[in-house]
Design an enzyme around this catalytic site. Sequence first.
Site, mmCIF file in Angstrom:
data_model
loop_
_atom_site.group_PDB
_atom_site.id
_atom_site.type_symbol
_atom_site.label_atom_id
_atom_site.label_comp_id
_atom_site.label_asym_id
_atom_site.label_seq_id
_atom_site.Cartn_x
_atom_site.Cartn_y
_atom_site.Cartn_z
ATOM 1 N N LYS A 54 0.842 -1.206 0.000
ATOM 2 C CA LYS A 54 0.000 0.000 0.000
ATOM 3 C C LYS A 54 0.872 1.248 0.000
ATOM 4 C CE LYS A 54 -3.801 -2.387 2.285
ATOM 5 N NZ LYS A 54 -4.501 -2.705 3.535
ATOM 6 N N GLN A 98 -4.504 -1.003 9.749
ATOM 7 C CA GLN A 98 -4.473 -2.348 9.170
ATOM 8 C C GLN A 98 -5.120 -3.341 10.139
ATOM 9 O OE1 GLN A 98 -3.473 -3.140 6.097
ATOM 10 N NE2 GLN A 98 -3.661 -5.347 6.279
ATOM 11 N N ASP A 121 -10.725 3.503 4.375
ATOM 12 C CA ASP A 121 -11.201 2.119 4.368
ATOM 13 C C ASP A 121 -12.727 2.056 4.415
ATOM 14 O OD1 ASP A 121 -9.496 -0.024 4.065
ATOM 15 O OD2 ASP A 121 -8.902 -0.101 6.168
HETATM 16 N N1 GUE Z 1 -7.928 -2.129 7.333
HETATM 17 C C1 GUE Z 1 -7.737 -3.054 6.416
HETATM 18 N N2 GUE Z 1 -8.018 -2.768 5.128
HETATM 19 C C2 GUE Z 1 -7.804 -3.705 4.152
HETATM 20 O O1 GUE Z 1 -8.057 -3.457 2.959
HETATM 21 C C3 GUE Z 1 -7.292 -4.981 4.543
HETATM 22 C C4 GUE Z 1 -7.038 -5.208 5.904
HETATM 23 N N3 GUE Z 1 -7.266 -4.231 6.799
HETATM 24 N N4 GUE Z 1 -6.585 -6.415 6.312
HETATM 25 C C5 GUE Z 1 -6.288 -7.486 5.383
HETATM 26 C C6 GUE Z 1 -7.048 -7.382 4.094
HETATM 27 C C7 GUE Z 1 -6.407 -8.109 2.945
HETATM 28 N N5 GUE Z 1 -6.124 -7.112 1.937
HETATM 29 C C8 GUE Z 1 -5.465 -7.341 0.732
HETATM 30 C C9 GUE Z 1 -4.866 -6.332 0.010
HETATM 31 C C10 GUE Z 1 -4.153 -6.583 -1.135
HETATM 32 C C11 GUE Z 1 -4.014 -7.856 -1.619
HETATM 33 C C12 GUE Z 1 -3.192 -8.105 -2.838
HETATM 34 O O2 GUE Z 1 -2.555 -7.213 -3.375
HETATM 35 N N6 GUE Z 1 -3.142 -9.329 -3.347
HETATM 36 C C13 GUE Z 1 -2.365 -9.707 -4.512
HETATM 37 C C14 GUE Z 1 -1.192 -10.596 -4.132
HETATM 38 C C15 GUE Z 1 -0.246 -9.980 -3.184
HETATM 39 C C16 GUE Z 1 0.755 -11.010 -2.649
HETATM 40 O O3 GUE Z 1 1.507 -11.572 -3.455
HETATM 41 O O4 GUE Z 1 0.738 -11.251 -1.445
HETATM 42 C C17 GUE Z 1 -3.241 -10.474 -5.466
HETATM 43 O O5 GUE Z 1 -4.273 -11.032 -5.026
HETATM 44 O O6 GUE Z 1 -2.908 -10.534 -6.641
HETATM 45 C C18 GUE Z 1 -4.617 -8.886 -0.928
HETATM 46 C C19 GUE Z 1 -5.342 -8.627 0.220
HETATM 47 C C20 GUE Z 1 -6.497 -5.895 2.422
HETATM 48 N N7 GUE Z 1 -7.040 -5.979 3.630
#
Ligand code: GUE
Length: 289
Positions: A54, A98, A121
């Site tokens: 992020k 987070q 968020d």
């Molecule tokens: N306050 C808060 N806001 C959130 O938005 C939040 C959170 N807490 N806690 C956890 C979850 C999970 N989350 C993700 C964000 C990006 C990928 C992402 O970029 N995924 C990539 C892969 C990244 C990798 O390789 O690890 C993909 O799916 O292609 C996944 C999951 C946001 N979250």
Amino acid sequence: MSARLIDGTAVARRVRDEVAKGVAELVAQGGRTPGLATILVGDDPASEVYVRNKRRACAAAGMRDFHRRLPTTARQEEVREVIAELAADDQVSGILLQLPVPAHLDSEALLDHIPYDKDVDGLTVKNVGRLAQGRPGLRPCTPAGIVRLLDEYEVPLAGAEVVVVGRSVLVGRPMAQLVLARHATVTVCHSRTKDLAEACRRADVLIVAAGVPQLIGRDAVRRGAVVVDVGIHRGDEGLHGDVRFEEVAEVASLVTPVPGGVGPMTIAMLLHNTLEAARWQQGSAAPAA
Ligand SMILES: Nc1nc(=O)c2c([nH]1)NC[C@@H]1CN(c3ccc(C(=O)N[C@@H](CCC(=O)O)C(=O)O)cc3)C=[N+]21
Ligand SMILES: NC(=O)C1=CN([C@@H]2O[C@H](COP(=O)(O)OP(=O)(O)OC[C@H]3O[C@@H](n4cnc5c(N)ncnc54)[C@H](OP(=O)(O)O)[C@@H]3O)[C@@H](O)[C@H]2O)C=CC1
């Protein structure tokens, strides 16, 4: 495989380019540079990766990056003070706490200290209420990103049967609200749903955010349905979702991969929200529904 892939990485890149342009325009008009503050409490490795991604994306879009790291042992008041300090700083347009935070902390109470116009968020009571009432406000990134993906692939929502699996405050609930606002007929399933596969088979658009690996197989998918997999599971051989991708891709018309589907959109929409928040704080109207 007969389904077409929904390319979240490509759409996310477009959104990030749009945001970068918007940031440059705002600054050229004499506005303040948008800034995102991320707060990470503890040392969960997955959360560290997300927060790092992020922050990088934010800098790449020309925004300022503020970051606060607190130990697992941080007390509620310490986290609250950090939030208060960021809330008072007009260089900070967006504040993201987070999740999950360590169990001894009360995350709801902490979120309530984030000013609603910095709540990128979309999790404060004020923005949740605005969404429920159909009024403008900041929307949770993951569901907003999914709506954007469906729009890009011209998936109709008005009158469509949408089934959401999961009812979390972060994903399932706002997802249901957002597609309801787009005139879908919505079913929300959860762990007490009696016959999950049967409910899912109603769907023209099936959105799965249960956090259970392999939960959804072909028996839960009507031929030609659009399937969006929100789940993220880190296994020995890489990332997986909640959907048995291979078999579902045989019956669906469009499907999101993991990785490369919803995940990249979550980050892109966070940047989008941070720009919208900065504009809102500098006198523009509240972010449009
Ligand atoms: N306050 C808060 N806001 C959130 O938005 C939040 C959170 N807490 N806690 C956890 C979850 C999970 N989350 C993700 C964000 C990006 C990928 C992402 O970029 N995924 C990539 C892969 C990244 C990798 O390789 O690890 C993909 O799916 O292609 C996944 C999951 C946001 N979250
Ligand atoms: N790609 C991305 O950007 C993001 C991915 N995620 C991922 O999405 C998944 C869901 O996240 P989140 O919503 O935060 O998770 P939560 O654990 O907060 O919520 C899960 C929901 O799924 C329901 N559920 C659990 N098991 C079943 C089951 N067997 N059948 C039907 N429903 C079930 C639960 O029901 P009940 O309410 O009854 O307990 C709950 O409502 C996780 O894998 C998470 O990592 C999350 C955010 C962003």
